[in-house]
Scaffold this motif. Structure first.
Motif, PDB file in Angstrom:
ATOM      1  N   TRP A  67      -0.788   6.356   4.967  1.00 31.99           N
ATOM      2  CA  TRP A  67      -0.036   5.648   4.231  1.00 31.99           C
ATOM      3  C   TRP A  67      -0.154   5.668   2.664  1.00 31.99           C
ATOM      4  N   LEU A  68      -1.669   5.704   2.264  1.00 28.08           N
ATOM      5  CA  LEU A  68      -1.843   5.857   0.754  1.00 28.08           C
ATOM      6  C   LEU A  68      -1.374   7.312   0.334  1.00 28.08           C
ATOM      7  N   ALA A  73       1.180  20.756   5.766  1.00 35.08           N
ATOM      8  CA  ALA A  73       0.866  19.842   7.129  1.00 35.08           C
ATOM      9  C   ALA A  73       0.564  18.580   6.947  1.00 35.08           C
ATOM     10  N   ARG A  74      -0.494  18.207   6.115  1.00 37.71           N
ATOM     11  CA  ARG A  74      -0.976  16.852   5.900  1.00 37.71           C
ATOM     12  C   ARG A  74      -0.196  15.910   5.355  1.00 37.71           C
ATOM     13  N   LYS A  75       0.804  16.424   4.335  1.00 35.08           N
ATOM     14  CA  LYS A  75       1.753  15.567   3.892  1.00 35.08           C
ATOM     15  C   LYS A  75       2.951  15.158   4.880  1.00 35.08           C
ATOM     16  N   ARG A  76       3.036  16.237   5.600  1.00 34.92           N
ATOM     17  CA  ARG A  76       4.240  16.073   6.731  1.00 34.92           C
ATOM     18  C   ARG A  76       3.605  15.138   7.788  1.00 34.92           C
ATOM     19  N   GLU A  77       2.211  15.009   8.141  1.00 31.80           N
ATOM     20  CA  GLU A  77       1.716  14.035   8.902  1.00 31.80           C
ATOM     21  C   GLU A  77       1.605  12.681   8.387  1.00 31.80           C
ATOM     22  N   ASP A  78       1.206  12.665   6.830  1.00 28.52           N
ATOM     23  CA  ASP A  78       1.298  11.583   6.254  1.00 28.52           C
ATOM     24  C   ASP A  78       2.863  10.658   6.336  1.00 28.52           C
ATOM     25  N   ALA A  79       3.743  11.524   6.187  1.00 27.21           N
ATOM     26  CA  ALA A  79       5.120  10.729   5.916  1.00 27.21           C
ATOM     27  C   ALA A  79       5.470  10.425   7.547  1.00 27.21           C
ATOM     28  N   LEU A  80       5.267  11.432   8.733  1.00 29.25           N
ATOM     29  CA  LEU A  80       5.282  11.036  10.162  1.00 29.25           C
ATOM     30  C   LEU A  80       4.594   9.636  10.378  1.00 29.25           C
ATOM     31  N   ALA A  81       3.529   9.448  10.017  1.00 31.86           N
ATOM     32  CA  ALA A  81       2.854   8.371  10.184  1.00 31.86           C
ATOM     33  C   ALA A  81       3.465   7.120   9.842  1.00 31.86           C
ATOM     34  N   VAL A  82       4.090   7.184   8.488  1.00 29.11           N
ATOM     35  CA  VAL A  82       4.806   5.745   8.042  1.00 29.11           C
ATOM     36  C   VAL A  82       5.983   5.569   8.865  1.00 29.11           C
ATOM     37  N   VAL A  83       6.734   6.759   9.146  1.00 25.65           N
ATOM     38  CA  VAL A  83       7.913   6.747   9.951  1.00 25.65           C
ATOM     39  C   VAL A  83       7.512   5.915  11.393  1.00 25.65           C
ATOM     40  N   ARG A  84       6.529   6.664  11.977  1.00 26.84           N
ATOM     41  CA  ARG A  84       6.112   5.963  13.256  1.00 26.84           C
ATOM     42  C   ARG A  84       5.489   4.829  13.141  1.00 26.84           C
ATOM     43  N   SER A  85       4.850   4.176  12.171  1.00 22.83           N
ATOM     44  CA  SER A  85       4.430   2.952  12.097  1.00 22.83           C
ATOM     45  C   SER A  85       5.632   1.895  11.865  1.00 22.83           C
ATOM     46  N   LEU A  86       6.586   2.376  11.295  1.00 23.90           N
ATOM     47  CA  LEU A  86       7.823   1.624  10.929  1.00 23.90           C
ATOM     48  C   LEU A  86       8.773   1.261  12.302  1.00 23.90           C
ATOM     49  N   ASN A  87       8.937   2.345  13.294  1.00 22.74           N
ATOM     50  CA  ASN A  87       9.858   2.566  14.339  1.00 22.74           C
ATOM     51  C   ASN A  87       9.147   1.387  15.247  1.00 22.74           C
ATOM     52  N   SER A 129      13.508   5.294   5.317  1.00 26.18           N
ATOM     53  CA  SER A 129      14.460   6.486   4.814  1.00 26.18           C
ATOM     54  C   SER A 129      13.788   7.297   3.524  1.00 26.18           C
ATOM     55  N   LEU A 130      12.964   6.889   2.786  1.00 26.37           N
ATOM     56  CA  LEU A 130      12.239   7.564   1.847  1.00 26.37           C
ATOM     57  C   LEU A 130      11.311   8.466   2.535  1.00 26.37           C
ATOM     58  N   ALA A 131      10.679   8.018   3.533  1.00 26.22           N
ATOM     59  CA  ALA A 131       9.647   8.943   4.485  1.00 26.22           C
ATOM     60  C   ALA A 131      10.454  10.084   5.283  1.00 26.22           C
ATOM     61  N   VAL A 132      11.622   9.602   5.428  1.00 25.21           N
ATOM     62  CA  VAL A 132      12.530  10.670   6.280  1.00 25.21           C
ATOM     63  C   VAL A 132      13.004  11.556   5.414  1.00 25.21           C
ATOM     64  N   GLN A 133      13.393  11.088   4.063  1.00 28.70           N
ATOM     65  CA  GLN A 133      13.877  12.433   3.046  1.00 28.70           C
ATOM     66  C   GLN A 133      12.729  13.200   2.562  1.00 28.70           C
ATOM     67  N   LEU A 134      11.320  12.382   2.631  1.00 30.74           N
ATOM     68  CA  LEU A 134      10.344  13.160   2.163  1.00 30.74           C
ATOM     69  C   LEU A 134      10.050  14.533   3.307  1.00 30.74           C
ATOM     70  N   LEU A 135      10.095  14.177   4.502  1.00 30.66           N
ATOM     71  CA  LEU A 135       9.698  15.216   5.468  1.00 30.66           C
ATOM     72  C   LEU A 135      10.834  16.186   5.325  1.00 30.66           C
ATOM     73  N   ILE A 166      11.648  -2.175   5.331  1.00 27.57           N
ATOM     74  CA  ILE A 166      11.575  -1.404   6.287  1.00 27.57           C
ATOM     75  C   ILE A 166      12.362  -0.141   6.470  1.00 27.57           C
ATOM     76  N   SER A 167      13.756  -0.609   6.231  1.00 26.63           N
ATOM     77  CA  SER A 167      14.857   0.416   6.181  1.00 26.63           C
ATOM     78  C   SER A 167      14.695   1.360   4.929  1.00 26.63           C
ATOM     79  N   ILE A 168      14.375   1.005   3.684  1.00 26.12           N
ATOM     80  CA  ILE A 168      14.014   1.855   2.547  1.00 26.12           C
ATOM     81  C   ILE A 168      12.902   2.729   2.797  1.00 26.12           C
TER      82      ILE A 168
END
Length: 200
Positions: free
Chosen positions: A144-145, A108-122, A27-33, A22-24
């Motif tokens: 996620w894909l 914007a789409r890539k940002r929303e995808d990465a945010l969806a990962v972060v929000r899912s893991l929160n 962290s990767l999704a936040v770095q992508l953002l 979960i942490s990895i």
């Protein structure tokens, strides 16, 4: 279920993740953002709604190799390969025009995808057995894909991995190589991506 996505009855996907995973992923999704950058500011209430449709984005290929991999030229390639028989300057002009009108939406789409990962893991907290089950439904599996693909492209750019040399390089690194953890993350994300595709 452990470490791979599996289908759920409702047509979604689920995976058991431990605290480190979960942490990895977070962290990767936040770095992508951070790499993609902040979104456009919210328009004022009295702003013209059509103005956003015609907002122009950048016209040049990003200088960062990871961003160039995430936002490649639509026509041709930096190495000169592309449509045969077409003038390279013409290809460059076409790519600039295409980028100008599409990159903002793509970001914007890539940002929303990465945010969806972060929000899912929160708020996902492993239970007594050390794992938490993440269930994705609706548009989340596709979000996620997209994010998993973007993460792999980014890591591949940082490691200078191309499709031609991927397998030869990845499996021969000694454990003391400083790139090894990033390679392991790249391979792990590939496994997640593959099993998520299979569930869809």
């Amino acid at each position: 279920m452990g470490g791979t996505f599996e289908s759920t009855k409702g047509g979604g996907a689920a995976i058991a993740l431990d605290e480190i995973e979960i942490s990895i992923l977070r962290s990767l999704a936040v770095q992508l953002l951070e790499l993609i950058g902040p979104g456009e500011p919210e328009p004022a209430e009295d702003a013209d709604p059509l103005a956003a449709l015609f907002a122009e984005g950048p016209s040049e290929l990003p200088s960062d190799p990871a961003l160039a991999r995430l936002f490649p030229d639509a026509y041709g390639a930096p190495d000169g390969s592309g449509d045969k028989g077409v003038d390279p300057q013409e290809l460059e002009a076409r790519s600039a025009e295409f980028r100008r009108f599409t990159e903002n939406d793509l970001r914007a789409r890539k940002r929303e995808d990465a945010l969806a990962v972060v929000r899912s893991l929160n708020g996902l907290t492993p239970a007594g057995d050390g794992a938490a089950v993440l269930e994705l439904s609706g548009e989340l599996p596709l979000r996620w894909l997209g994010a998993l693909n973007d993460l792999r492209l980014t890591i591949a750019a940082r490691l200078d991995i191309t499709e031609d040399d991927e397998s030869a390089m990845l499996f021969r690194l000694p454990d003391e190589d400083p790139r090894k953890p990033m390679v392991m993350a790249y391979l792990w994300l590939g496994g997640l991506q593959e099993t998520l595709i299979e569930t869809l």
